[in-house]
Design an enzyme around this catalytic site. Sequence first.
Site, PDB file in Angstrom:
ATOM      1  N   GLU A 275       0.832  -1.204   0.000  1.00 20.78           N
ATOM      2  CA  GLU A 275       0.000   0.000   0.000  1.00 20.78           C
ATOM      3  C   GLU A 275       0.868   1.256   0.000  1.00 20.78           C
ATOM      4  OE1 GLU A 275      -4.081  -1.466   2.095  1.00 20.78           O
ATOM      5  OE2 GLU A 275      -2.673  -0.445   3.404  1.00 20.78           O
ATOM      6  N   GLU A 288       2.168   0.367   4.096  1.00 17.09           N
ATOM      7  CA  GLU A 288       2.286  -0.949   4.721  1.00 17.09           C
ATOM      8  C   GLU A 288       2.121  -2.036   3.668  1.00 17.09           C
ATOM      9  OE1 GLU A 288      -0.690  -2.463   7.349  1.00 17.09           O
ATOM     10  OE2 GLU A 288      -2.323  -1.440   6.330  1.00 17.09           O
ATOM     11  N   ASN A 290       0.199  -5.648   3.112  1.00 13.25           N
ATOM     12  CA  ASN A 290      -0.765  -6.614   3.633  1.00 13.25           C
ATOM     13  C   ASN A 290      -0.406  -7.986   3.109  1.00 13.25           C
ATOM     14  OD1 ASN A 290      -2.255  -4.807   5.144  1.00 13.25           O
ATOM     15  ND2 ASN A 290      -3.528  -4.221   3.414  1.00 13.25           N
ATOM     16  N   PHE A 348     -22.059   5.757  10.120  1.00 15.82           N
ATOM     17  CA  PHE A 348     -21.750   4.391   9.674  1.00 15.82           C
ATOM     18  C   PHE A 348     -21.869   3.359  10.785  1.00 15.82           C
ATOM     19  CE2 PHE A 348     -19.434   7.532   7.205  1.00 15.82           C
ATOM     20  CZ  PHE A 348     -19.974   7.296   5.962  1.00 15.82           C
TER      21      PHE A 348
HETATM   22  P1  ADP Z   1      -4.239   0.460   8.951  1.00 10.80           P
HETATM   23  O1  ADP Z   1      -3.273  -0.673   8.876  1.00 10.80           O
HETATM   24  O2  ADP Z   1      -4.677   0.754  10.348  1.00 10.80           O
HETATM   25  O3  ADP Z   1      -5.365   0.339   7.987  1.00 10.80           O
HETATM   26  P2  ADP Z   1      -2.688   2.181   7.207  1.00 10.80           P
HETATM   27  O4  ADP Z   1      -1.280   2.509   7.518  1.00 10.80           O
HETATM   28  O5  ADP Z   1      -2.939   1.182   6.139  1.00 10.80           O
HETATM   29  O6  ADP Z   1      -3.416   1.771   8.569  1.00 10.80           O
HETATM   30  O7  ADP Z   1      -3.449   3.497   6.866  1.00 10.80           O
HETATM   31  C1  ADP Z   1      -4.817   3.488   6.596  1.00 10.80           C
HETATM   32  C2  ADP Z   1      -5.209   4.746   5.841  1.00 10.80           C
HETATM   33  O8  ADP Z   1      -4.835   5.892   6.593  1.00 10.80           O
HETATM   34  C3  ADP Z   1      -4.512   4.927   4.517  1.00 10.80           C
HETATM   35  O9  ADP Z   1      -5.233   4.354   3.478  1.00 10.80           O
HETATM   36  C4  ADP Z   1      -4.502   6.415   4.365  1.00 10.80           C
HETATM   37  O10 ADP Z   1      -5.754   6.854   3.888  1.00 10.80           O
HETATM   38  C5  ADP Z   1      -4.369   6.927   5.767  1.00 10.80           C
HETATM   39  N1  ADP Z   1      -2.974   7.269   6.117  1.00 10.80           N
HETATM   40  C6  ADP Z   1      -2.028   6.449   6.624  1.00 10.80           C
HETATM   41  N2  ADP Z   1      -0.872   7.105   6.817  1.00 10.80           N
HETATM   42  C7  ADP Z   1      -1.063   8.381   6.428  1.00 10.80           C
HETATM   43  C8  ADP Z   1      -0.243   9.565   6.395  1.00 10.80           C
HETATM   44  N3  ADP Z   1       1.014   9.573   6.818  1.00 10.80           N
HETATM   45  N4  ADP Z   1      -0.793  10.702   5.916  1.00 10.80           N
HETATM   46  C9  ADP Z   1      -2.066  10.723   5.505  1.00 10.80           C
HETATM   47  N5  ADP Z   1      -2.893   9.666   5.527  1.00 10.80           N
HETATM   48  C10 ADP Z   1      -2.405   8.497   5.980  1.00 10.80           C
END
Ligand code: ADP
Length: 675
Positions: A275, A288, A290, A348
């Site tokens: 991602e 991250e 997955n 939601f």
């Molecule tokens: P989780 O594993 O809890 O789902 P993620 O790291 O995948 O967390 O992040 C989920 C969402 O949060 C991403 O799709 C993005 O929309 C937002 N996000 C994560 N990191 C950032 C960042 N540094 N700045 C802006 N948005 C972020």
Amino acid sequence: MFDKILIANRSEIAVRIIKTCNRLDIGTVAVYSDEDRRSLHMQTADETVHIGGSNAQESYLNVEKIISAALSTGCQAVHPGYGFLSENAQFAKSVESAGLTFIGPPAKAIAILGDKIAGKKLAIQAGVPVIPGHTDVLKDEDEALAVANGIGYPVLLKPAAGGGGKGMRIVHDPAEMKAALAASRQETLKAFGDSRIFIERYIMQPRHVEIQILADTHGNVIHLGERECSIQRRYQKIIEESPSPAVSEELRQRMGQAACDLARKADYVNAGTVEFILDAQDDFYFIEMNTRLQVEHPVTEMVTGLDLVELQLRIAAGEQLPFNQDNVVCNGWAIEARVCAEDPALNFMPSTGMLTRYTEPRGHSIRVDSGVRIGSKVGVYYDSMLAKIICHGKDREDARTRLAGALNGYHIEGVVSNIDFTNSILCHPEFIKGKLTTNFIDQHFDNDRPKIPPDRKNMDLAALTASIIHHVRTVVIRNSLSPMVSRIGRKKADVNKHQYTIRSENEVFDVSLESTAGARLTTGGRLWTVHVGSNKYAVETPQLEFYRRRLRLTVDGRIYRFRLKFEHSFIFIAFSGITRLFEVYSPKEWKLMEYMLARTKQLANNVLICPMPGLVVGVLAKKGERVFRGQPLVILESMKMESDVASPVDGIIDEIRVNAGQAVENGDVLISFKP
Ligand code: ADP
């Protein structure tokens, strides 16, 4: 290839995995909890094993029970699906030590990539761009402030063990740090039993773009292009598409390369998703990886024509990837909407109940991956996602219109669903333009409603639908009376032309219906010429059965579906994101309605209006006095008669605008009230 596998999951993903197994002639074992005794995934598997109580801890998260179910039924492998134990390195290890194959990556890769800090460090080593920040656990508030100062606000606090957006907090300035850090720690401790937090720059207006990768045990690593998943609520995706409207071929290659580099660095095997966040300058940053099949994998399947579950099985069985990067060809566009039992109007909130009606749309290029059917119970124990609907088209607009049309025909009753909400996103002009960011919903919606009015043409279509339904229903009723009544009741001249006024919220539509004489269609339906205001439409109605709650109309040669509920002349219509009540009036009824509307408007203005011309003979109240609705306030003499004019509201008199002896006209303000 395996002879038999166990699916350590439930609902739509279990059903979807079983489908591929059936095609490949692999036997399937489903597991189920108390709550899932009669659920759909049970019906589709070859064998089933009960693994415990409804609470996931006792069943779908119970490693021992799942492994012993696999062993006792003679399975050779376990597919974890997504969620539950899919990213649990310990589970993968236990499966392997029981002599079974885990259909997913090696436990070591899951462990490293499952930790956001370790994953980020690995990405840096692989030369993959990461979000500027601090790649270590924050010790305390002071350190957080110092690091944030270096990065620049706003910053994002992130749990190292995160998932599903839990525990993330945006911090806009130093004053918010203390509370945000405490909240973030507490939430992540509760969700993951781990309170490690790290910090990175918050990227403004980002897009979420992810790369699907595949790696086999022979060292081949390839990618299947990207998916854009920017449409999220509470950091969770609800609409996903492939490809992304923001990604050029050149960017795709760079992102794909970065994703493959990371997979190689992690000694990754099987399907996985890297991602990224993509900013407005086309710079992308790793967030991250997955280590499992994603919910949104079908959009990739639809554009590549591949079956990702089949590839997962083949890789797990030790086969080599049957193609290389150059053989991956993407065709057209695919968009997915997640269908959830939740109420977009109530932030939601999940909705529970039993599905009393459930009809999936069908058709060319429509795929529905569902875990429910009519009668299914939607309880409190598991995720609110009921199904996913995916449409493929030759380009983005084609896929989008197909998906919007399919959602119009998706009928769920018994729980509140997000179907109409997702449809209003799909029909939003900014979505149509492909201008997406992860803030899309906050930016363009007030609660569950778009901030802008609905599309004009769609409103016309809804208004004409309301008129036709009302018209046919009243005609049907009239014709079912005795022949004599219908002969008396009809005037020759206006048999073919009918006027209606349609009101929906503050909008009014003049609709005229002309049914083309004698034009009975082969479908048994009728042909109409319909005017909505000055717009003209040719409408073909099927043989109308208006007790139904779905309607299909052909308008100017295109098919549209509407979901309906009706009561007398009130018709509730759900269509392309419009979910409204439409009131249908004949010209006579509308005159009366207009009069009543004008009156309520006057009442709403908190004034007492003079109802007839005359002479004020007495005022019965004083400024500042509390009065009640119906209480006489002014005496008027008119046509040699005295009459009381009563208060239209409960309220306090703000001002008395007339005196005894004064002549007044119809419509004059006699008294005003404080609300
Ligand atoms: P989780 O594993 O809890 O789902 P993620 O790291 O995948 O967390 O992040 C989920 C969402 O949060 C991403 O799709 C993005 O929309 C937002 N996000 C994560 N990191 C950032 C960042 N540094 N700045 C802006 N948005 C972020």
